[in-house]
Design an enzyme around this catalytic site. Structure first.
Site, PDB file in Angstrom:
ATOM      1  N   TRP A  40      39.516  39.667  44.225  1.00 18.94           N
ATOM      2  CA  TRP A  40      38.761  38.654  44.963  1.00 18.94           C
ATOM      3  C   TRP A  40      38.047  37.638  44.094  1.00 18.94           C
ATOM      4  O   TRP A  40      37.402  36.726  44.612  1.00 18.94           O
ATOM      5  CB  TRP A  40      37.743  39.312  45.905  1.00 18.94           C
ATOM      6  CG  TRP A  40      37.037  40.505  45.321  1.00 18.94           C
ATOM      7  CD1 TRP A  40      37.297  41.814  45.613  1.00 18.94           C
ATOM      8  CD2 TRP A  40      35.972  40.519  44.371  1.00 18.94           C
ATOM      9  NE1 TRP A  40      36.473  42.636  44.884  1.00 18.94           N
ATOM     10  CE2 TRP A  40      35.643  41.861  44.124  1.00 18.94           C
ATOM     11  CE3 TRP A  40      35.259  39.519  43.697  1.00 18.94           C
ATOM     12  CZ2 TRP A  40      34.646  42.253  43.235  1.00 18.94           C
ATOM     13  CZ3 TRP A  40      34.261  39.900  42.812  1.00 18.94           C
ATOM     14  CH2 TRP A  40      33.968  41.245  42.589  1.00 18.94           C
ATOM     15  N   ASN A  41      38.130  37.773  42.785  1.00 21.21           N
ATOM     16  CA  ASN A  41      37.273  36.886  41.987  1.00 21.21           C
ATOM     17  C   ASN A  41      37.851  35.487  41.745  1.00 21.21           C
ATOM     18  O   ASN A  41      37.102  34.540  41.589  1.00 21.21           O
ATOM     19  CB  ASN A  41      36.887  37.562  40.666  1.00 21.21           C
ATOM     20  CG  ASN A  41      38.084  38.028  39.870  1.00 21.21           C
ATOM     21  OD1 ASN A  41      39.199  38.092  40.378  1.00 21.21           O
ATOM     22  ND2 ASN A  41      37.843  38.350  38.615  1.00 21.21           N
ATOM     23  N   SER A  87      41.717  46.737  40.206  1.00 21.52           N
ATOM     24  CA  SER A  87      41.028  47.755  39.417  1.00 21.52           C
ATOM     25  C   SER A  87      42.022  48.773  38.850  1.00 21.52           C
ATOM     26  O   SER A  87      43.163  48.872  39.323  1.00 21.52           O
ATOM     27  CB  SER A  87      40.007  48.464  40.294  1.00 21.52           C
ATOM     28  OG  SER A  87      40.688  49.085  41.363  1.00 21.52           O
ATOM     29  N   PRO A 124      42.012  52.157  39.168  1.00 23.24           N
ATOM     30  CA  PRO A 124      42.490  53.152  40.140  1.00 23.24           C
ATOM     31  C   PRO A 124      43.587  52.597  41.058  1.00 23.24           C
ATOM     32  O   PRO A 124      44.588  53.278  41.325  1.00 23.24           O
ATOM     33  CB  PRO A 124      41.230  53.506  40.951  1.00 23.24           C
ATOM     34  CG  PRO A 124      40.091  53.163  40.048  1.00 23.24           C
ATOM     35  CD  PRO A 124      40.543  52.003  39.217  1.00 23.24           C
ATOM     36  N   GLU A 136      47.367  43.586  35.932  1.00 24.61           N
ATOM     37  CA  GLU A 136      46.189  42.940  35.336  1.00 24.61           C
ATOM     38  C   GLU A 136      44.974  43.674  35.868  1.00 24.61           C
ATOM     39  O   GLU A 136      44.533  43.435  37.002  1.00 24.61           O
ATOM     40  CB  GLU A 136      46.140  41.466  35.740  1.00 24.61           C
ATOM     41  CG  GLU A 136      47.240  40.617  35.130  1.00 24.61           C
ATOM     42  CD  GLU A 136      47.065  40.409  33.634  1.00 24.61           C
ATOM     43  OE1 GLU A 136      46.026  40.786  33.072  1.00 24.61           O
ATOM     44  OE2 GLU A 136      47.998  39.880  33.008  1.00 24.61           O
ATOM     45  N   CYS A 194      37.233  39.922  34.894  1.00 26.01           N
ATOM     46  CA  CYS A 194      37.797  41.156  34.334  1.00 26.01           C
ATOM     47  C   CYS A 194      37.665  41.245  32.835  1.00 26.01           C
ATOM     48  O   CYS A 194      37.461  42.319  32.283  1.00 26.01           O
ATOM     49  CB  CYS A 194      39.261  41.236  34.713  1.00 26.01           C
ATOM     50  SG  CYS A 194      40.136  39.719  34.300  1.00 26.01           S
ATOM     51  N   GLU A 239      33.236  49.982  33.993  1.00 22.67           N
ATOM     52  CA  GLU A 239      33.255  48.576  34.380  1.00 22.67           C
ATOM     53  C   GLU A 239      32.264  48.384  35.530  1.00 22.67           C
ATOM     54  O   GLU A 239      32.325  49.097  36.531  1.00 22.67           O
ATOM     55  CB  GLU A 239      34.659  48.161  34.835  1.00 22.67           C
ATOM     56  CG  GLU A 239      34.732  46.684  35.179  1.00 22.67           C
ATOM     57  CD  GLU A 239      36.093  46.244  35.709  1.00 22.67           C
ATOM     58  OE1 GLU A 239      36.647  46.936  36.583  1.00 22.67           O
ATOM     59  OE2 GLU A 239      36.586  45.195  35.261  1.00 22.67           O
ATOM     60  N   GLY A 291      46.164  47.366  31.485  1.00 25.42           N
ATOM     61  CA  GLY A 291      47.319  46.722  32.108  1.00 25.42           C
ATOM     62  C   GLY A 291      48.623  46.817  31.366  1.00 25.42           C
ATOM     63  O   GLY A 291      48.728  47.394  30.288  1.00 25.42           O
ATOM     64  N   GLU A 321      50.431  37.659  31.750  1.00 25.57           N
ATOM     65  CA  GLU A 321      50.545  36.483  32.610  1.00 25.57           C
ATOM     66  C   GLU A 321      50.445  35.245  31.728  1.00 25.57           C
ATOM     67  O   GLU A 321      50.007  35.305  30.582  1.00 25.57           O
ATOM     68  CB  GLU A 321      49.441  36.489  33.679  1.00 25.57           C
ATOM     69  CG  GLU A 321      49.638  37.634  34.667  1.00 25.57           C
ATOM     70  CD  GLU A 321      48.881  37.467  35.971  1.00 25.57           C
ATOM     71  OE1 GLU A 321      47.647  37.425  35.938  1.00 25.57           O
ATOM     72  OE2 GLU A 321      49.553  37.390  37.024  1.00 25.57           O
TER      73      GLU A 321
HETATM   74  P1  NAD Z   1      40.909  46.479  43.976  1.00 21.73           P
HETATM   75  O1  NAD Z   1      41.694  47.299  43.013  1.00 21.73           O
HETATM   76  O2  NAD Z   1      39.974  47.151  44.872  1.00 21.73           O
HETATM   77  O3  NAD Z   1      41.888  45.612  44.893  1.00 21.73           O
HETATM   78  C1  NAD Z   1      42.849  44.740  44.339  1.00 21.73           C
HETATM   79  C2  NAD Z   1      43.906  44.440  45.384  1.00 21.73           C
HETATM   80  O4  NAD Z   1      44.712  45.605  45.594  1.00 21.73           O
HETATM   81  C3  NAD Z   1      43.356  44.068  46.766  1.00 21.73           C
HETATM   82  O5  NAD Z   1      44.138  43.025  47.294  1.00 21.73           O
HETATM   83  C4  NAD Z   1      43.542  45.353  47.561  1.00 21.73           C
HETATM   84  O6  NAD Z   1      43.670  45.140  48.957  1.00 21.73           O
HETATM   85  C5  NAD Z   1      44.837  45.874  46.982  1.00 21.73           C
HETATM   86  N1  NAD Z   1      45.072  47.315  47.128  1.00 21.73           N
HETATM   87  C6  NAD Z   1      44.161  48.306  47.222  1.00 21.73           C
HETATM   88  N2  NAD Z   1      44.775  49.504  47.318  1.00 21.73           N
HETATM   89  C7  NAD Z   1      46.110  49.269  47.277  1.00 21.73           C
HETATM   90  C8  NAD Z   1      47.268  50.107  47.312  1.00 21.73           C
HETATM   91  N3  NAD Z   1      47.184  51.429  47.403  1.00 21.73           N
HETATM   92  N4  NAD Z   1      48.487  49.515  47.239  1.00 21.73           N
HETATM   93  C9  NAD Z   1      48.601  48.180  47.114  1.00 21.73           C
HETATM   94  N5  NAD Z   1      47.542  47.344  47.091  1.00 21.73           N
HETATM   95  C10 NAD Z   1      46.304  47.874  47.153  1.00 21.73           C
HETATM   96  O7  NAD Z   1      40.168  45.396  43.057  1.00 21.73           O
HETATM   97  P2  NAD Z   1      39.061  44.304  43.495  1.00 21.73           P
HETATM   98  O8  NAD Z   1      37.805  45.039  43.760  1.00 21.73           O
HETATM   99  O9  NAD Z   1      39.631  43.393  44.503  1.00 21.73           O
HETATM  100  O10 NAD Z   1      38.923  43.461  42.149  1.00 21.73           O
HETATM  101  C11 NAD Z   1      38.120  43.839  41.093  1.00 21.73           C
HETATM  102  C12 NAD Z   1      38.939  44.488  40.008  1.00 21.73           C
HETATM  103  O11 NAD Z   1      39.993  43.631  39.602  1.00 21.73           O
HETATM  104  C13 NAD Z   1      38.135  44.747  38.748  1.00 21.73           C
HETATM  105  O12 NAD Z   1      38.457  46.021  38.219  1.00 21.73           O
HETATM  106  C14 NAD Z   1      38.595  43.666  37.803  1.00 21.73           C
HETATM  107  O13 NAD Z   1      38.439  43.968  36.443  1.00 21.73           O
HETATM  108  C15 NAD Z   1      40.015  43.518  38.189  1.00 21.73           C
HETATM  109  N6  NAD Z   1      40.538  42.198  37.787  1.00 21.73           N
HETATM  110  C16 NAD Z   1      41.441  42.122  36.761  1.00 21.73           C
HETATM  111  C17 NAD Z   1      41.911  40.884  36.338  1.00 21.73           C
HETATM  112  C18 NAD Z   1      42.890  40.773  35.199  1.00 21.73           C
HETATM  113  O14 NAD Z   1      43.533  39.735  35.082  1.00 21.73           O
HETATM  114  N7  NAD Z   1      43.050  41.769  34.343  1.00 21.73           N
HETATM  115  C19 NAD Z   1      41.474  39.722  36.974  1.00 21.73           C
HETATM  116  C20 NAD Z   1      40.560  39.836  38.019  1.00 21.73           C
HETATM  117  C21 NAD Z   1      40.100  41.081  38.414  1.00 21.73           C
END
Ligand code: NAD
Length: 485
Positions: free
Chosen positions: A153-154, A230, A232, A251, A285, A382, A455, A459
């Site tokens: 969502w960021n 994330s 997990p 990512e 992130c 984190e 990851g 990208e």
């Molecule tokens: P999240 O893992 O809760 O959700 C990410 C996405 O995955 C959402 O669209 C969610 O609906 C979907 N999702 C959840 N469970 C799923 C499943 N079982 N199968 C398929 N899709 C599923 O993460 P968040 O809270 O939206 O974002 C924050 C996290 O993202 C932080 O850990 C941050 O570090 C990471 N992030 C990483 C990067 C990067 O480029 N490395 C960039 C931005 C954010």
């Protein structure tokens, strides 16, 4: 309610589609807590429609020349730049990030990706490999097929474009599921791509929580999954994709180190720490949240950091003067507050901030802990919010061991005037994206991504092409073919 808002929940086969049988997902403006829109989670019918549209469009899209596909992507980039103001307002409504940021870093970064991969598209080729007796091999660089993108969502506009641009450039089609917390911006990307000439079905957007993402990942029509989220979630999605041997880009999260040596320019180091911890209210992130400060510079660093944080303009994100906005949601603020409590309870010194603001919305002050030790929860997990931890160190060898003692490996940075040391330190970092005397830059020309739990894949840059295409090897015999009998 919102000017230039998307007009329905999903965008499939070139048009907006609504299906109110899905679970309603309220869209909350983080600066006020008001519900500004409602989208509906994709039902099985919507998921099927989107995948069928992407599958049906793929062969024709891949059959176009790369130059033709690239022209469409570059036209979309131009439209995004022309509409930067409206797209930035929408990004601010979706995420709460200040307009001061969104007008510089979101649609513009998305447009950069569309322009860059649009430019590369016409030059994607295989190679010719000569063999003995005039025989040869040539390779064809082919699209993977239907690529699923799943966003955090960021950076809702940027993430949609960072996934769409290389996928489409290589001749794939895509179904993108934004985060349920920020569902609006990706719809505008889909709308703009169609306006730029992308055939229906090439880029589709559907809404929903994790279960919609999971349904997309496991569908046999899907060849590749790119997730920003994330760790997990990454583990679950990677495992589901592995069951069918699908390609992945992951990512994920981080807990990146930022090392500041005694000889660093204090003002530059403080700028790096601010950019690496408080941009987007700390919801980035790659943030360098473990700030290792050599003991000789600690007092000066903490003093200037506090002085400069006091200059942050916290308030209405739409006011161009505002430089620090709310957290994305009530839930995310609560998570961050629980880490602040743990920091205090485990004995870290609260040097700055730590409180909610007495106003509507999910505001939390920029927060600095000092005297943080490696074993504290705030130094290991984190937080994904505006919380910077300062850890002291004496020697380079000691700090390198401590910086790498983490399961994450997204980013890492160093501030020093000694260039030899700077290059030695980055060579020793166990991280995918490193910075010397800067932090958190992410130009489209450079690969971006993590190692260890942060990851898989990269990208941006030419490296992304490898993750959205595969090589077919073709053996050609001109000489006489012989067989043993
Ligand atoms: P999240 O893992 O809760 O959700 C990410 C996405 O995955 C959402 O669209 C969610 O609906 C979907 N999702 C959840 N469970 C799923 C499943 N079982 N199968 C398929 N899709 C599923 O993460 P968040 O809270 O939206 O974002 C924050 C996290 O993202 C932080 O850990 C941050 O570090 C990471 N992030 C990483 C990067 C990067 O480029 N490395 C960039 C931005 C954010």
């Amino acid at each position: 309610m919102i000017d230039a808002a998307p007009i329905a929940s999903h965008f499939i086969n070139g048009e907006y589609v609504e299906d109110k049988d899905g679970t309603p997902i309220p869209v909350v403006y983080p600066a006020t807590g008001e519900v500004i829109a409602t989208v509906y989670s994709a039902t099985p019918t919507i998921i099927e429609k989107a995948l069928a549209a992407a599958k049906a469009a793929q062969a024709e899209w891949a059959a176009m020349t790369g130059t033709e596909r690239g022209r469409i992507l570059r036209r979309a980039a131009d439209i995004m730049r022309q509409r930067n103001h409206d797209l930035s307002v929408l990004e601010t409504l979706d995420t709460g990030k200040p307009y001061q940021e969104t007008s510089l870093a979101d649609a513009t970064s998305g447009a950069d990706a569309l322009e860059y991969f649009g430019g590369l598209s016409g030059s994607l080729t295989g190679e010719h490999i000569p063999l003995a007796d005039g025989d040869f091999v040539y390779t064809r660089r082919e699209a993977l097929g239907v690529c699923v993108g799943i966003g955090a969502w960021n950076y809702p506009t940027q993430i949609a474009c960072w996934k769409a641009a290389p996928a489409l450039a290589c001749g794939n089609t895509s179904v993108f599921k934004p985060s349920e917390t920020t569902p609006l911006c990706a719809l505008k990307v889909a709308e703009i791509l169609v306006e730029a000439g992308a055939p229906p079905g090439v880029f589709n957007v559907i809404q929903g929580l994790g279960e919609v993402g999971a349904a997309l990942v496991t569908d046999p029509r899907v060849a590749k999954v790119s997730l920003t989220g994330s760790v997990p979630t990454g583990k679950k999605v990677y495992a589901a994709a592995a069951a069918e041997m699908k390609h992945v880009t992951m990512e994920l999260g981080g807990k990146s180190p930022l090392i500041i040596f005694d000889d660093a320019d204090v003002e530059a180091a403080v700028s790096g720490a601010i950019l690496g911890n408080f941009y987007s209210s700390g919801q980035v992130c790659s943030n360098g949240t473990r700030v290792f400060v050599q003991k000789g510079i600690k007092a000066a660093f903490l003093k200037r950091l506090s002085e400069r944080l006091a200059n942050a303009v916290i308030g209405d994100p739409m006011d161009p003067e505002t430089s620090f906005g709310p957290m994305v949601s009530e839930a995310q603020r609560a998570i961050v507050e629980s880490y602040i409590e743990k920091g205090k309870a485990e004995g870290a010194t609260l040097s700055y901030g730590g409180n909610r603001l007495d106003r509507k919305g999910f505001f939390l002050e920029p927060t600095v802990f000092s005297d943080v030790t490696d074993d504290m929860t705030i130094a290991r997990e984190e937080i994904f919010g505006p919380v910077l931890s300062v850890l002291d160190f004496d020697t380079e060898a000691e700090v390198m061991a401590r910086a790498n003692a983490t399961e994450f490996g997204l980013a890492a940075g160093v501030f020093t005037k000694d260039l030899t040391r700077a290059h030695r330190v980055v060579a020793g970092f166990e991280a995918g994206t490193c910075y010397i005397n800067t932090y958190n830059d992410a130009p489209v020309e450079a690969p971006f991504g993590g190692s260890k739990l942060s990851g898989v894949g990269r990208e941006n840059s030419k490296a992304a092409i490898e993750h959205y295409s595969e090589l077919k090897t073709v053996y050609v015999r001109l000489s006489q073919l012989e067989a043993p009998f």
